[in-house]
Design a protein around this motif. Structure first.
Motif, PDB file in Angstrom:
ATOM      1  N   MET A  58       0.847  -1.197   0.000  1.00 31.14           N
ATOM      2  CA  MET A  58       0.000   0.000   0.000  1.00 31.14           C
ATOM      3  C   MET A  58       0.885   1.250   0.000  1.00 31.14           C
ATOM      4  O   MET A  58       1.852   1.334   0.753  1.00 31.14           O
ATOM      5  CB  MET A  58      -0.895   0.021   1.234  1.00 31.14           C
TER       6      MET A  58
ATOM      7  N   VAL B  97      -7.921   1.436  -0.977  1.00 32.29           N
ATOM      8  CA  VAL B  97      -8.219   0.695   0.244  1.00 32.29           C
ATOM      9  C   VAL B  97      -9.060   1.577   1.161  1.00 32.29           C
ATOM     10  O   VAL B  97      -8.695   2.723   1.443  1.00 32.29           O
ATOM     11  CB  VAL B  97      -6.921   0.264   0.951  1.00 32.29           C
ATOM     12  N   LEU B  98     -10.176   1.024   1.606  1.00 30.60           N
ATOM     13  CA  LEU B  98     -11.104   1.755   2.473  1.00 30.60           C
ATOM     14  C   LEU B  98     -10.424   2.067   3.815  1.00 30.60           C
ATOM     15  O   LEU B  98      -9.738   1.207   4.381  1.00 30.60           O
ATOM     16  CB  LEU B  98     -12.322   0.848   2.702  1.00 30.60           C
TER      17      LEU B  98
ATOM     18  N   ASN C 289      -9.981   2.383   7.724  1.00 32.61           N
ATOM     19  CA  ASN C 289     -10.535   1.485   8.731  1.00 32.61           C
ATOM     20  C   ASN C 289     -11.426   2.226   9.708  1.00 32.61           C
ATOM     21  O   ASN C 289     -11.395   3.448   9.794  1.00 32.61           O
ATOM     22  CB  ASN C 289      -9.394   0.778   9.460  1.00 32.61           C
TER      23      ASN C 289
ATOM     24  N   LEU D 291      -9.432  -6.326   9.073  1.00 38.28           N
ATOM     25  CA  LEU D 291      -9.264  -6.605   7.639  1.00 38.28           C
ATOM     26  C   LEU D 291      -9.174  -5.300   6.865  1.00 38.28           C
ATOM     27  O   LEU D 291      -9.971  -4.385   7.069  1.00 38.28           O
ATOM     28  CB  LEU D 291     -10.468  -7.388   7.108  1.00 38.28           C
ATOM     29  N   PHE D 292      -8.210  -5.214   5.954  1.00 44.22           N
ATOM     30  CA  PHE D 292      -8.195  -4.098   5.010  1.00 44.22           C
ATOM     31  C   PHE D 292      -9.149  -4.427   3.875  1.00 44.22           C
ATOM     32  O   PHE D 292      -9.029  -5.484   3.246  1.00 44.22           O
ATOM     33  CB  PHE D 292      -6.788  -3.886   4.444  1.00 44.22           C
TER      34      PHE D 292
ATOM     35  N   LEU E 234      -7.624  -7.536   1.812  1.00 39.85           N
ATOM     36  CA  LEU E 234      -6.245  -8.026   1.748  1.00 39.85           C
ATOM     37  C   LEU E 234      -6.088  -9.260   2.638  1.00 39.85           C
ATOM     38  O   LEU E 234      -6.686  -9.338   3.719  1.00 39.85           O
ATOM     39  CB  LEU E 234      -5.268  -6.935   2.193  1.00 39.85           C
TER      40      LEU E 234
ATOM     41  N   TRP F 246      -1.699  -8.593   5.866  1.00 40.50           N
ATOM     42  CA  TRP F 246      -2.007  -7.220   6.272  1.00 40.50           C
ATOM     43  C   TRP F 246      -3.046  -7.207   7.383  1.00 40.50           C
ATOM     44  O   TRP F 246      -4.066  -7.915   7.290  1.00 40.50           O
ATOM     45  CB  TRP F 246      -2.548  -6.443   5.061  1.00 40.50           C
TER      46      TRP F 246
ATOM     47  N   ALA G 206      -4.946  -4.285  10.130  1.00 41.39           N
ATOM     48  CA  ALA G 206      -5.085  -2.883  10.518  1.00 41.39           C
ATOM     49  C   ALA G 206      -4.941  -2.704  12.023  1.00 41.39           C
ATOM     50  O   ALA G 206      -5.689  -1.964  12.652  1.00 41.39           O
ATOM     51  CB  ALA G 206      -6.416  -2.335  10.009  1.00 41.39           C
TER      52      ALA G 206
ATOM     53  N   GLU H 185       1.837  -4.498   7.681  1.00 40.06           N
ATOM     54  CA  GLU H 185       2.237  -5.420   6.598  1.00 40.06           C
ATOM     55  C   GLU H 185       3.426  -6.213   7.085  1.00 40.06           C
ATOM     56  O   GLU H 185       4.440  -5.631   7.449  1.00 40.06           O
ATOM     57  CB  GLU H 185       2.605  -4.629   5.333  1.00 40.06           C
TER      58      GLU H 185
END
Lengths: 454, 454
Positions: free
Chosen positions: A45, A66-67, A69, B63-64, B98, B130, B132, B142
């Motif tokens: 990313m 990518v959304l 979070n 989760l991304f 991801l 990945w 968050a 990552e």
């Protein structure tokens, strides 16, 4: 329960494919290393602030975003939300995107780490990139790129060594290629000679399509961009010149054009016999607009592979301002890339992968009773310690079931252990290709290199 | 122009770090290969339908999610949009996420490709994942995972060989570890013996925190989950038993507990002397709830590294139903993972990377005039053809500038070419460590292995 699947345009890689791809990358890395290039890796990313606007309007649309979070709607652009304007909303709910190529992340890397690296900085990078293109045969949304660049010097020595790298890599892979070279300054010379220096970029983009749309198509495109018919024909006339000497005369009044010729001549002089397959090609344009000097493309030698239709296996060139967009001026660089996906397809088609590239194990142990299984498991570990890739069926089950497993895994040898073998400390070694089977002491097996097994 | 940066919790990898990480992976792969495991790779993006609900509620939040391309608001959940409910909106504007770990993609892979692979299927997978998570020192969004699993057999042979793999890998990296083994069935036996079989999972999760919250903390947590004080103390009493024999008596009425003991005993019998550092540890619980048999953890040997505080360097276990969630029943498997990030940190701290792991080039050519530069460039290519990693400063500029570049790149040798060297076909080879400098013919350099250079 629905059948599980994966996103369109993405792939699972089976063991044999991973092994073959790694074979290509290993050959490439070996050459990169002897030429003094070192590996870097950048994150999957990147900030959208880094990526957006670097690949044109079309490219921006193809970025995977990518959304954010958590409660991402909290900071969403209310007006865009209410009016359901997706593109206007994006920047307020997504700040990261997936890497689209390796060039922009490299530029960002150079600027961020300028005080940690020594220039000229020679790096290679082999990582996947993502593009939301419509998937087609041979075109994926996730694919590997393989780039090699040097930044911080405008020496033509680097153009020359990159040509040597192309030559050495493709030779090591067993592929016959021609390496086409041209120079953006020569193309500018063509534009100047035809009196359309102000339409240089439109001319270049039109020329780039020569293979696809032909001479008439190129002329039509130039006309549509406001280039006069006389000039368009003048351009095509110049494009028909095959040698640098023929062009020199035409560039009497184009200093830039002359400089381009000198640069290409110097690359030929520097490479000499080391790159016999380097070919000047005035038709080579390379659409992307950041190149400023030499440009390159590696293509299959059509005389060797008349049947194989495949575009370029790699390309690249000199860019004078890689990092300007990130605030670091005058950072000249030159680089080429290898089209790993296409190289894979071509090598597969030509049967160029060495036979043992996708090799699994050398031998599978097959036990005929529980006690033999225990003995076999001990021997297995000894053989593994000796560096032999081997395995064993997990149970002393029926012979044919175990042999089927050996066949499915394409095992070259099986080592059968029944009561008599166990008692004598032996295995019945069967060559699965020849069918030859012989009883040999396990210690004999252990002390014989696999290549000498019968 | 703002200074470019990268998303929080992600990293650029400098050449030396890439080389060191690859050193670890290469050692690991070499062992995997001799044990008959083959590599697969799965896509970076998986469908959220594949990922969601597999990692608990907390995991789903980490989760991304990747925004759908194009006009994603067109199909957005209108109600969620109007009420600004981010989590409710997600599934209507994002269908991809991801990769969060390598286990769920592997399960999905096995189900999708069940007709192309032979069981038992032994695969390894080394790819980034990945999450968050809030980034912390040593925790990234990552990071690489490195998993090795076999599915399609419940044979304890695989538990045993995975222990051999742990042993061999850590030995090859120069790390002294203990490999802890326990069994979920033994923990169930503890629960049965304490009369709280119906609170097995709560008990396991509490035990898993023993290192962090101590005996009293574990008891308090069990009480808070509705386990009686008597039972909680009974559990802790059983947990104090150090050997399998001590436990056998306590498990007189727990068939499952007895089975667990037998399994662990069998793993010890199968590994024998090949894994001297395998240790039974009843305290080992491993929080994740999909394990059903043996569980493992590799930890640094505290007697060898009393100063080094580091959690486990790897863990794993047996799961009886990897693929059930994707509609494929009875697929037992067992696997372990290697904590690549932690292994990297520990090896760095202990200075265990071989000296030449992050080696750049062997020799840098330094030319003192333009003609010598041309000569040097030709020699450079000959040396590269001989497999020597070498490079040249791009210009015949001032000596001290070129020497600085050599120093910055930590080059072990420089080969200086001035007029006299050029005329005699020689270089002045300077050893940058010893300072020794001598004139030698270039052909001599070319025909001498670098390891023999003075």
């Amino acid at each position: 329960m629905t059948k599980p699947s994966i996103p369109k345009g993405t792939r699972d890689f089976m063991p044999a494919d991973v092994a073959k791809r790694n074979y290509i990358f290993d050959q490439i890395k070996k050459v990169f290393t002897t030429f003094g290039y070192v590996p870097i890796e950048t994150p999957t990313m990147e900030l959208l602030a880094t990526l957006t606007g670097k690949y044109g309007e079309e490219g921006d649309k193809l970025l995977f975003k990518v959304l954010n979070n958590g409660d991402f709607l909290k900071d969403a652009n209310k007006e865009a939300l209410e009016s359901l304007q997706s593109q206007k909303l994006v920047s307020s709910i997504s700040k990261r995107g997936l890497r689209y190529d390796l060039t922009v992340p490299f530029a960002r890397f150079v600027v961020m780490h300028q005080n940690e690296i020594s220039f000229p900085f020679k790096r290679y990078q082999i990582q996947p990139v993502w593009r939301a293109d419509s998937p087609q045969r041979g075109r994926f949304q996730e694919f590997y790129q393989c780039d090699v660049d040097v930044v911080g010097s405008d020496s033509l020595m680097y153009e020359a060594e990159l040509m040597q790298i192309y030559h050495d890599v493709f030779r090591s892979l067993g592929l016959n290629v021609n390496i086409l070279v041209n120079n953006r300054k020569i193309l500018f010379g063509v534009a100047e000679a035809a009196g359309i220096a102000d339409h240089f970029m439109e001319m270049t983009i039109a020329i780039d399509k020569m293979d696809k749309i032909g001479r008439d198509g190129v002329i039509a495109e130039m006309l549509s961009k406001g280039i006069s018919e006389t000039s368009a024909h003048h351009v095509l006339d110049l494009m028909s010149k095959k040698t640098l000497d023929e062009l020199k005369e035409a560039f009497a009044n184009s200093e830039t054009g002359q400089k381009g010729i000198t640069e290409v001549e110097n690359v030929f002089a520097l490479t000499g016999e080391s790159v016999p397959n380097l070919v000047f090609s005035i038709n080579l344009a390379r659409g992307l607009n950041y190149y400023t000097g030499c440009i390159f493309e590696a293509v299959l030698d059509a005389t060797v592979y008349p049947e194989l239709k495949m575009g370029s296996l790699g390309g690249g060139g000199r860019y004078d301002d890689l990092t300007g967009t990130f605030g670091m001026k005058d950072m000249s660089g030159v680089g080429v890339s290898f089209g790993a996906e296409r190289i894979f397809i071509v090598m597969e088609e030509l049967g160029l992968f060495p036979e043992n590239t996708a090799k699994d194990i050398d031998v599978l142990f097959i036990a005929l009773d529980d006690e033999s299984h225990l003995t076999g498991f001990k021997w297995l570990y000894q053989l593994r310690q000796a560096g032999v890739a081997c395995d064993m069926y997990p149970k002393a089950t029926k012979m044919n079931k175990q042999m089927k497993y050996a066949n499915d895994r394409k095992v070259p040898y099986v080592a059968i252990i029944g009561e008599s073998e166990r008692i004598s400390g032996s295995v019945s070694l069967k060559n699965m290709e020849t069918g030859v089977q012989q009883v040999i002491p396990f210690t004999g097996l252990l002390n014989t290199p696999v290549s000498d097994w019968v």
